[in-house]
Design an enzyme around this catalytic site. Structure first.
Site, short mmCIF file in Angstrom:
data_model
loop_
_atom_site.label_atom_id
_atom_site.label_comp_id
_atom_site.label_asym_id
_atom_site.label_seq_id
_atom_site.Cartn_x
_atom_site.Cartn_y
_atom_site.Cartn_z
N ARG A 51 0.85 -1.20 0.00
CA ARG A 51 0.00 0.00 0.00
C ARG A 51 0.88 1.24 0.00
O ARG A 51 0.61 2.22 -0.68
CB ARG A 51 -0.96 0.00 1.20
CG ARG A 51 -1.70 1.33 1.33
CD ARG A 51 -2.91 1.34 2.26
NE ARG A 51 -2.87 0.40 3.34
CZ ARG A 51 -2.12 0.53 4.45
NH1 ARG A 51 -1.34 1.60 4.60
NH2 ARG A 51 -2.14 -0.39 5.39
N TYR A 104 -16.30 17.57 -15.15
CA TYR A 104 -16.59 16.15 -15.36
C TYR A 104 -17.63 15.72 -14.31
O TYR A 104 -17.49 16.06 -13.12
CB TYR A 104 -15.29 15.34 -15.22
CG TYR A 104 -15.51 13.85 -15.20
CD1 TYR A 104 -15.86 13.16 -16.36
CD2 TYR A 104 -15.40 13.13 -14.02
CE1 TYR A 104 -16.07 11.81 -16.35
CE2 TYR A 104 -15.63 11.75 -13.99
CZ TYR A 104 -15.97 11.10 -15.16
OH TYR A 104 -16.19 9.75 -15.14
N ASP A 177 -7.14 19.34 -14.15
CA ASP A 177 -7.45 17.99 -14.62
C ASP A 177 -7.03 17.95 -16.09
O ASP A 177 -7.67 18.55 -16.95
CB ASP A 177 -8.94 17.71 -14.44
CG ASP A 177 -9.34 16.31 -14.90
OD1 ASP A 177 -8.66 15.73 -15.77
OD2 ASP A 177 -10.35 15.79 -14.39
N LYS A 202 -8.00 7.09 -19.34
CA LYS A 202 -8.31 7.63 -20.66
C LYS A 202 -7.06 7.59 -21.55
O LYS A 202 -6.57 6.53 -21.86
CB LYS A 202 -8.90 9.04 -20.51
CG LYS A 202 -9.97 9.15 -19.40
CD LYS A 202 -11.24 8.35 -19.65
CE LYS A 202 -12.15 8.22 -18.43
NZ LYS A 202 -12.46 9.46 -17.74
#
Ligand SMILES: *Cc1c(COP(=O)(O)O)cnc(C)c1O
Length: 382
Positions: A51, A104, A177, A202
């Protein structure tokens, strides 16, 4: 890897040296949760538990920092996981964030339905209007000014340099972003932004086979906060996801050039088609964001929107008749996608100020043979 190396060289080589024992050219998928210690606390290379850090993730993070010209990058299980970790690292109850008024949908939902319940307030403002963003800032309370450029699906363009100045005047950070442009077309940190956010799902991943997110920063104090929160919250990607995302990143430059080549030809075709009333693309000289996009982007990207003559029914029919363009949400993969924002990605904003035109169709132009894409659109437009 020197920051002076070209974009593609950094995308391919930064973050990893061939393995000293085997010579493996590609970072192995370190499918391990824990690491043998040489005596109590004797960590090899700082690895303790996956982690906190995993070598496959370290390699990806090094490459992401290099392509965005940042100092440190942090990989997450999704774009929204990256965003939530950023907010919890930088905001406290009572703080405030300025958001794009056409953010978004998932970002808007995160602030509206999740962060707000934890006391972080938000105000929407149009990314195209620097004065409106300045007016939305609450001095002393606003910690983040959030920008997307180009936005989804209307491809509005915000001026990164000007908005960084506005955010900094008020003591806030500018968050960009950069999912739609990708680091190949635009590097916000070089224009004054403090944080870059990605949905690596993306263009960075680029093959529609993995979900992921990232944060990239230059400031090392902020990087320390993000290191702490990435581990403390734990929304990290596994090594298989990191491997796929990193593999995608290596070809980002060549893919983006083909996405842009194909999008430009699609735009040219649609502009001349009698079944289309308007084409929305920042590369068009009459697009309101064209001048700013030309300044801050290398090219104009692979996302195209257009309004269909005949209204909503015809727009839906175009989406359903397409065959090479796959009807589906998401974007940025090698395959072309078509969707109806009003009924699909943007259905949740129907009836609000964010509503998109009912006759709008959005394309994520892929890297197939462009003649096949044009023939498909011609057939779909009828
Ligand atoms: C998809 C997307 C996100 C969210 O990322 P996930 O990986 O789906 O969590 C954020 N911003 C933009 C612009 C996106 O397209």
């Amino acid at each position: 890897m020197s920051q002076k190396a070209g974009f593609e060289t950094r995308a391919i080589h930064a973050g990893y040296e061939p393995d000293p024992t085997t010579g493996a050219v590609i970072p192995p998928i370190y499918a391990t949760s824990t690491y043998k210690q040489d005596g109590v606390g004797g960590l090899r290379g700082g690895y303790e538990y996956s982690r906190s850090a995993n070598p496959t993730r370290t390699a990806l993070e090094g490459a992401l920092a290099a392509v965005e010209e940042g100092e440190r990058a942090f990989a997450f299980a999704s774009g929204l996981a990256a965003e939530d970790t950023l907010v919890r690292s930088t905001c406290r109850p009572g703080d405030h964030v300025v958001l794009p008024d056409d953010a978004y949908g998932g970002t808007f939902r995160l602030f509206d339905k999740v962060e707000q319940s934890w006391g972080v307030e938000h105000t929407p403002a149009p990314v195209t209007d620097v004065d409106a963003v300045r007016a939305a800032i609450r001095p002393g309370q606003t910690k983040l000014v959030w920008l997307e450029t180009p936005t989804n699906p209307l491809l509005n363009v915000g001026d990164i340099e000007a908005l960084a100045a506005v955010a900094h005047e008020a003591g806030a950070l500018l968050v960009v972003d950069n999912t739609f442009a990708s680091p190949y077309l635009q590097q916000p940190l070089t224009l004054g932004a403090d944080v870059v956010v990605h949905s690596t799902t993306k263009y960075v991943g680029g093959h529609s086979d993995v979900v992921g997110g990232a944060l990239v920063v230059r400031d090392l104090e902020l990087a320390d906060k993000l290191t702490f929160h990435q581990n403390a919250i734990g929304a990290v990607p596994g090594p298989f996801d990191c491997f796929l995302t990193h593999r995608g990143l290596k070809t980002l430059g060549v893919r983006m050039d083909r996405h842009c080549d194909n999008a430009e030809k699609v735009v040219d075709f649609l502009t001349r088609h009698p079944g289309v009333v308007e084409v929305v693309y920042p590369g068009l000289p009459d697009h309101p964001g064209h001048a700013v996009a030309s300044r801050q982007m290398k090219r104009y990207g692979g996302m195209v929107a257009f309004r269909v003559a005949g209204g909503e029914q015809q727009a839906l029919a175009v989406c359903e008749r397409a065959r090479v363009f796959t009807l589906g949400e998401s974007l940025g993969g090698v395959e072309s996608l078509i969707e109806h924002p009003g009924r699909m990605t943007h259905a949740s904003v129907a009836g609000t100020a964010l509503e998109v035109p009912a006759d709008l169709v959005r394309l994520s132009v892929g890297i197939e043979t462009v003649d096949d894409l044009l023939a498909d659109l011609d057939r779909a437009l009828g």
